[in-house]
Write a protein that holds these residues in place. Structure first.
Motif, PDB file in Angstrom:
ATOM      1  N   THR A  73      55.569  40.097  37.874  1.00 11.34           N
ATOM      2  CA  THR A  73      54.285  39.619  37.370  1.00 11.34           C
ATOM      3  C   THR A  73      53.149  40.382  38.022  1.00 11.34           C
ATOM      4  OG1 THR A  73      55.301  37.423  37.248  1.00 11.34           O
ATOM      5  CG2 THR A  73      52.923  37.541  36.923  1.00 11.34           C
ATOM      6  N   GLY A  74      52.121  40.683  37.234  1.00 10.78           N
ATOM      7  CA  GLY A  74      50.950  41.359  37.775  1.00 10.78           C
ATOM      8  C   GLY A  74      49.681  40.870  37.114  1.00 10.78           C
ATOM      9  N   LEU A  75      48.566  40.951  37.845  1.00  9.33           N
ATOM     10  CA  LEU A  75      47.268  40.541  37.334  1.00  9.33           C
ATOM     11  C   LEU A  75      46.413  41.785  37.129  1.00  9.33           C
ATOM     12  CD1 LEU A  75      45.512  38.005  36.666  1.00  9.33           C
ATOM     13  CD2 LEU A  75      44.553  38.244  38.971  1.00  9.33           C
ATOM     14  N   LEU A  76      46.014  42.032  35.892  1.00 11.30           N
ATOM     15  CA  LEU A  76      45.198  43.200  35.552  1.00 11.30           C
ATOM     16  C   LEU A  76      43.761  42.737  35.341  1.00 11.30           C
ATOM     17  CD1 LEU A  76      47.576  44.845  32.897  1.00 11.30           C
ATOM     18  CD2 LEU A  76      47.747  44.874  35.390  1.00 11.30           C
ATOM     19  N   ILE A  77      42.840  43.257  36.148  1.00 11.11           N
ATOM     20  CA  ILE A  77      41.440  42.851  36.064  1.00 11.11           C
ATOM     21  C   ILE A  77      40.631  43.969  35.418  1.00 11.11           C
ATOM     22  CG2 ILE A  77      39.400  42.121  37.351  1.00 11.11           C
ATOM     23  CD1 ILE A  77      41.248  40.982  39.470  1.00 11.11           C
ATOM     24  N   PHE A  78      39.926  43.605  34.340  1.00 12.68           N
ATOM     25  CA  PHE A  78      39.109  44.544  33.590  1.00 12.68           C
ATOM     26  C   PHE A  78      37.623  44.212  33.793  1.00 12.68           C
ATOM     27  CE2 PHE A  78      43.193  44.281  31.558  1.00 12.68           C
ATOM     28  CZ  PHE A  78      43.490  45.580  31.163  1.00 12.68           C
ATOM     29  N   GLU A  79      36.778  45.179  33.477  1.00  9.23           N
ATOM     30  CA  GLU A  79      35.348  44.979  33.655  1.00  9.23           C
ATOM     31  C   GLU A  79      34.757  44.028  32.623  1.00  9.23           C
ATOM     32  OE1 GLU A  79      33.519  45.742  36.051  1.00  9.23           O
ATOM     33  OE2 GLU A  79      34.751  47.162  37.153  1.00  9.23           O
ATOM     34  N   SER A  80      35.439  43.868  31.487  1.00 10.45           N
ATOM     35  CA  SER A  80      34.877  43.018  30.433  1.00 10.45           C
ATOM     36  C   SER A  80      35.982  42.527  29.511  1.00 10.45           C
ATOM     37  CB  SER A  80      33.852  43.803  29.615  1.00 10.45           C
ATOM     38  OG  SER A  80      34.495  44.844  28.890  1.00 10.45           O
ATOM     39  N   LEU A  81      35.645  41.521  28.707  1.00  7.25           N
ATOM     40  CA  LEU A  81      36.563  41.033  27.680  1.00  7.25           C
ATOM     41  C   LEU A  81      36.904  42.142  26.698  1.00  7.25           C
ATOM     42  CD1 LEU A  81      35.310  37.468  26.649  1.00  7.25           C
ATOM     43  CD2 LEU A  81      37.662  38.084  27.225  1.00  7.25           C
ATOM     44  N   LEU A  82      35.921  42.939  26.355  1.00  6.89           N
ATOM     45  CA  LEU A  82      36.149  44.012  25.404  1.00  6.89           C
ATOM     46  C   LEU A  82      37.148  45.016  25.963  1.00  6.89           C
ATOM     47  CD1 LEU A  82      35.478  45.388  22.740  1.00  6.89           C
ATOM     48  CD2 LEU A  82      33.560  46.537  23.895  1.00  6.89           C
ATOM     49  N   ALA A  83      36.996  45.354  27.232  1.00 10.82           N
ATOM     50  CA  ALA A  83      37.915  46.311  27.848  1.00 10.82           C
ATOM     51  C   ALA A  83      39.336  45.752  27.877  1.00 10.82           C
ATOM     52  CB  ALA A  83      37.445  46.646  29.263  1.00 10.82           C
ATOM     53  N   ALA A  84      39.459  44.469  28.188  1.00  9.22           N
ATOM     54  CA  ALA A  84      40.788  43.847  28.202  1.00  9.22           C
ATOM     55  C   ALA A  84      41.392  43.851  26.811  1.00  9.22           C
ATOM     56  CB  ALA A  84      40.684  42.421  28.741  1.00  9.22           C
ATOM     57  N   SER A 137      31.181  39.804  34.591  1.00 11.23           N
ATOM     58  CA  SER A 137      31.626  39.699  33.191  1.00 11.23           C
ATOM     59  C   SER A 137      33.084  40.099  33.040  1.00 11.23           C
ATOM     60  CB  SER A 137      30.747  40.593  32.309  1.00 11.23           C
ATOM     61  OG  SER A 137      30.827  41.944  32.741  1.00 11.23           O
ATOM     62  N   GLN A 138      33.820  40.129  34.132  1.00 12.29           N
ATOM     63  CA  GLN A 138      35.198  40.598  34.080  1.00 12.29           C
ATOM     64  C   GLN A 138      36.100  39.674  33.265  1.00 12.29           C
ATOM     65  OE1 GLN A 138      33.423  40.084  36.870  1.00 12.29           O
ATOM     66  NE2 GLN A 138      33.807  41.632  38.430  1.00 12.29           N
ATOM     67  N   ALA A 139      37.252  40.184  32.950  1.00 14.02           N
ATOM     68  CA  ALA A 139      38.320  39.404  32.328  1.00 14.02           C
ATOM     69  C   ALA A 139      39.631  39.895  32.915  1.00 14.02           C
ATOM     70  CB  ALA A 139      38.315  39.570  30.814  1.00 14.02           C
ATOM     71  N   ALA A 140      40.641  39.068  32.829  1.00  8.53           N
ATOM     72  CA  ALA A 140      41.937  39.430  33.411  1.00  8.53           C
ATOM     73  C   ALA A 140      43.051  39.155  32.423  1.00  8.53           C
ATOM     74  CB  ALA A 140      42.173  38.655  34.707  1.00  8.53           C
ATOM     75  N   LEU A 141      44.104  39.942  32.547  1.00  7.75           N
ATOM     76  CA  LEU A 141      45.332  39.723  31.795  1.00  7.75           C
ATOM     77  C   LEU A 141      46.463  39.534  32.794  1.00  7.75           C
ATOM     78  CD1 LEU A 141      45.013  42.459  29.003  1.00  7.75           C
ATOM     79  CD2 LEU A 141      44.588  40.001  28.779  1.00  7.75           C
ATOM     80  N   LEU A 142      47.139  38.409  32.688  1.00 11.02           N
ATOM     81  CA  LEU A 142      48.323  38.141  33.507  1.00 11.02           C
ATOM     82  C   LEU A 142      49.530  38.607  32.704  1.00 11.02           C
ATOM     83  CD1 LEU A 142      49.420  36.818  36.127  1.00 11.02           C
ATOM     84  CD2 LEU A 142      49.651  34.703  34.821  1.00 11.02           C
TER      85      LEU A 142
END
Length: 934
Positions: free
Chosen positions: A273-284, A327-332
């Protein structure tokens, strides 16, 4: 009780085996009025159905009388499909059978079994169900089928619709249809000719309309539980299969699913499992196609507000703990595989793709259990954190929608804009990103101006989702909350098909009316529950029902959720001036709510907002205790050594007297003093135990040993745990010190569990003073030999503000770490049945218990149906019916196992399981000492 309640109840009592299965008691009606949704309807009668035949008779009676009827199993539905103001039929309690087929490749399940229970049975074959809802610990197969459940990993390929092989369904007419039978179509045509022909007619109507085909093909390319599953008309030809797949997702409006057969999936044992942190919802969102191409099992989205909430969690992962959220977003993201090598290959492929993504920090995947647990707690804890922190008296409303994946970021951004427009604070967005499926939560009063605000928000949200080509319900079902919008999503033609479908199955329209199909454009704004402020221990309850499967009184009186909602009903009745209702609820709550609660704390282990309903019950018991009883128990605390000696002597005398000499006076005294005051003697109770005092050891002690007083009151057949532990310590060269005044010490649980604060305070002060001296002011650890007493001592010491804080270790933990490695090779018995306790579970020492058990026996069984035995100190003697109800299923499983010996790690639990199974339970250390003697 109104005349209407009485007449309905009497009519339905004629359809069941035992008239007591039908209840109109106010406490039963209000306890069952609540499910996990934000709707509240109080039924007129509650029926506990025995079997499918009874359900058939009840359905026929409902149609004949024109009385609406709703079926409920787990009560975890979120859209209002499990509540009714008419007749509610419980199809959980007596419908829990699980049959494994073809070495676990298929499984036949009744509607009352939970997903977790089914998967526990399948685990031995390395298999699992396809649907994986987050509520798997509490949601039942009945709801899984009724709502076409999916979850985090299964998507649209392994959900209920795709993995269900057949079902046995009881129609509103009472006709029973086994869709897996070789002659299913012929039988359906014979028994229900109008339904048979109607299904074929609707199939051809749908297929013959290109626009209908286009809409259904698009809608069901996504997760979709809005309306009826009319995609069945495109996917299946034969009436029996059409029937089966239309019933999936029909939310109890077309029939009763008495059992279902599923095709199962491999249960991958390896994960990273990994947590990917992006700068924005759009980037994710832009990264999703690349990530999905690596074939991850799950991709979970969390918006910026989710990350802000997650930072506040006590065990927040380091990746977000120090993150300054803007304004970040993350994907688990998680990869799963059947072998370590397959997982390594999947990770390498994923790493190549992820390495080129524009991430806030580099992607790091872990297979470490603790790390993965921390990451998943971030995602799964969002609901609990937000719901638990909501203002008192407000209601939490959890919604889910789905849009095409390319529209996900845009939809989330606009949804956040709606939150701001309508001033919904702390509304997190999270969900299953690879499916375009998101969840969000609103908290408000939902009355007056707030209700008008919610109505306007809903209209804008519906326009947003449908404008993006999405569905208003992805997982949670249409229910009442989205029923007014089904026509808007599908159009007039397909809505007309749905109405005709409902009429074919249920001509009288009495089966769960108002769900999925409604002409009331404001149905979603009606019957919204209020949550009046109640005692602080339970006020944050969101009524999810996760606590119910682990509650030992669930099949006898009330569950933790029901104990809480009845308190809310009392508060509401009092506020409304309905003193008669409040008084009736209070009267019945004494037994149902207080006397039969084991206060075992198992509900807290399942609660997303960490409520221990036992704390509420203890507080209420404090208010209920009579002054005489308080004085008696205060005196007992003052003279505990003499009290335990008297109790031991009484049991020893009773053990040699004829049963008839004891039972008659005992029952008479209980009749006079009360069943909740004087314990009921029973023949399996042992003679008294011995004294706990021991001389100080000659060698330097490694720990302070506090043998539990319960072992001195209740003796054992053969040796006792104190002698056995001391023998094991001697063999390992370990010296332990028993406090000099041990016979006057107790963990305090007998007083705290009864709400007897005066006696508890006396014991608290005495124990802490003694242990401060014996441990040399905390230098030595404390060992206790009964898990509930270990927990009691732990609570007592945690409340002690003195420094340094003393340490408590359960004897099982100590033996597993210090003594097992020193034991010589020894013979083991063949088969050992083990009963973990609620305290060993809460203490987290069950792995150590299993390690000790495996040193005793070649084969160790913990029943798959294991649960708290509810003996709970003296609770099982005050109310034997509680332990009998709690242990009925697991006792049968233990007896079938044919064990050589039976063990636990707490004396009163050993007594409870001995009574339940007829086999003598001992402390596992007694067996370990016996097996290692030369």
């Amino acid at each position: 009780m109104t005349q209407g309640h009485t007449s309905i109840a009497e009519a339905f009592r004629k359809e069941v085996l035992d008239p007591d299965q039908v209840s109109t008691r106010m406490i039963d009606l209000h306890a069952n009025a609540h499910d996990a949704s934000h709707f509240l309807l109080v039924p007129e009668a509650v029926v506990i159905a025995k079997d499918a035949a009874e359900v058939g008779r009840l359905l026929r009676a409902s149609s004949r009388m024109g009385t609406p009827l709703t079926l409920r199993s787990g009560g975890t539905s979120l859209s209002g499909q499990g509540v009714t103001g008419s007749v509610l039929v419980d199809v959980r309690r007596n419908f829990r059978r699980i049959d494994l087929l073809d070495s676990g490749h298929r499984v036949r399940v009744q509607p009352g079994a939970t997903v977790r229970q089914v998967n526990a049975r399948l685990a031995r074959f390395g298999r699992k169900l396809g649907p994986d809802p987050a509520s798997e610990s509490a949601c039942t197969i009945g709801g899984v089928v009724a709502n076409n459940s999916s979850g985090m990993a299964c998507g649209t390929t392994s959900n209920t619709y795709q993995t269900l092989e057949s079902m046995t369904v009881v129609l509103p007419s009472g006709t029973v249809v086994d869709t897996g039978a070789p002659n299913a179509d012929a039988s359906l045509r014979h028994d229900e000719p109008a339904l048979f022909e109607g299904l074929l007619r609707l199939r051809d109507r749908v297929r013959g309309n290109p626009e209908s085909v286009r809409i259904l093909t698009h809608q069901f390319s996504m997760k979709n539980t809005m309306g009826y599953g009319l995609n069945s008309f495109l996917d299946h030809d034969d009436p029996a299969q059409l029937l089966a797949h239309l019933v999936i997702g029909s939310e109890g409006t077309l029939g009763f699913v008495a059992e279902a057969v599923f095709r199962t999936l491999p249960n991958h044992a390896h994960a990273a499992t990994g947590l990917l942190i992006f700068e924005s919802l759009l980037a994710a969102n832009e990264a999703l196609p690349s990530i999905v191409a690596t074939n991850p099992s799950t991709v979970e989205l969390m918006d910026a507000q989710s990350l802000r909430v997650g930072k506040a969690q006590a065990d927040a992962h380091p990746l977000i703990r120090d993150l300054i959220v803007d304004s970040q977003a993350a994907l688990l993201v998680e990869y799963q595989a059947g072998t370590a090598n397959e997982l390594a290959i999947a990770q390498r492929f994923g790493a190549e793709v992820l390495s080129v993504l524009n991430l806030r920090t580099p992607a790091v995947f872990s297979s470490d259990v603790a790390t993965r647990s921390s990451l998943w707690n971030l995602r799964k804890g969002l609901y609990a954190t937000v719901a638990g922190a909501r203002p008192s008296s407000t209601t939490a409303l959890l919604e889910d929608v789905v849009v095409p994946v390319p529209a996900l970021a845009r939809t989330c951004t606009q949804l956040i804009g709606l939150f701001e427009t309508y001033e919904y604070e702390n509304s997190v967005i999270f969900g299953h990103a690879k499916d375009g499926n998101i969840h969000f939560m609103l908290t408000d009063l939902f009355e007056g101006a707030a209700l008008s605000k919610y109505a306007a928000f809903t209209e804008d949200m519906v326009d947003l989702v449908l404008g993006e080509g999405g569905s208003l319900k992805a997982e949670h079902g249409t229910g009442r909350v989205m029923a007014p919008f089904v026509r808007r999503q599908y159009g007039n033609e397909l809505y007309a098909v749905m109405r005709e479908l409902k009429a074919l199955f249920d001509p009288s329209g009495m089966l769960n009316p108002g769900v999925i199909i409604t002409e009331d454009s404001e149905a979603h704004l009606k019957d919204i529950k209020s949550t009046p402020t109640i005692e602080v221990e339970a006020d944050r309850c969101v009524e999810c029902g996760y606590c119910e499967p682990v509650c030992p009184s669930r099949d006898l009186t009330l569950t933790p959720r029901q104990r809480i909602v009845v308190k809310r009903a009392i508060s509401t009745a009092t506020a409304c001036g309905d003193t008669e209702l409040a008084a009736e609820l209070e009267r019945d709550y004494e037994y149902d709510g207080l006397q039969t609660c084991a206060v075992d704390g198992m509900c807290q282990t399942a609660c997303p907002v960490l409520i221990n309903t036992g704390d509420l019950v203890r507080r209420l018991r404090t208010n209920e205790q009579a002054s005489v009883e308080k004085k008696v128990w205060k005196t007992a605390a003052t003279h505990w050594s003499a009290t335990t000696k008297v109790a031991s002597t009484v049991l020893s005398v009773a053990s040699v007297l004829p049963t008839s000499v004891i039972t008659a006076p005992n029952k008479l005294a209980r009749a006079v003093l009360g069943n909740d005051v004087l314990p009921l003697w029973s023949s399996e109770l042992p003679k008294g135990g011995g004294r706990r005092a021991r001389p100080a050891p000659a060698a330097e002690p490694e720990a302070v040993y506090v043998p539990a007083c319960v072992n001195s009151m209740f003796g054992q057949v053969g040796d006792n745990v104190q002698n056995s532990f001391e023998e094991l310590c001697e063999g390992a060269g370990i010296a332990v010190l028993v406090p000099p005044n041990i016979d006057s010490l107790c963990c305090g649980t007998p007083w705290s569990s009864k709400g007897l604060s005066d006696g508890a305070a006396i014991m608290h002060d005495r124990v802490l003073a003694s242990l401060r001296i014996s441990t040399r002011n905390g230098e030595l650890p404390i060992i206790c030999d009964a898990s509930s007493c270990t927990e009691g001592l732990l609570h007592m010491i945690q409340a002690d503000t003195a420094e340094p804080q003393m340490r408590v270790i359960d004897v099982i933990d100590f033996v597993a770490s210090r003594i097992l490695p020193t034991l010589p090779t020894h013979e083991r018995i063949e088969r050992l049945a083990v009963h973990p306790t609620c305290s060993s579970t809460r203490l987290g020492i069950n792995p150590q218990l299993m390690a000790v058990a495996e040193a005793v026996a070649a084969t160790v069984l913990v029943p798959e149906s294991w649960g708290c035995c509810a003996f709970a100190g003296d609770r099982g003697m005050l109310h034997p019916e509680l332990t009998e109800s709690a242990t009925r299923v697991q006792a049968a499983e233990v007896r079938a196992f044919g064990a050589t010996a039976h063990a636990s790690c707490n004396r009163t639990c050993e007594l409870g399981m001995t009574r339940a199974t007829g086999a003598e339970y001992q402390h596992v250390l007694v067996l370990l000492a016996a097996s290692t003697r030369p």
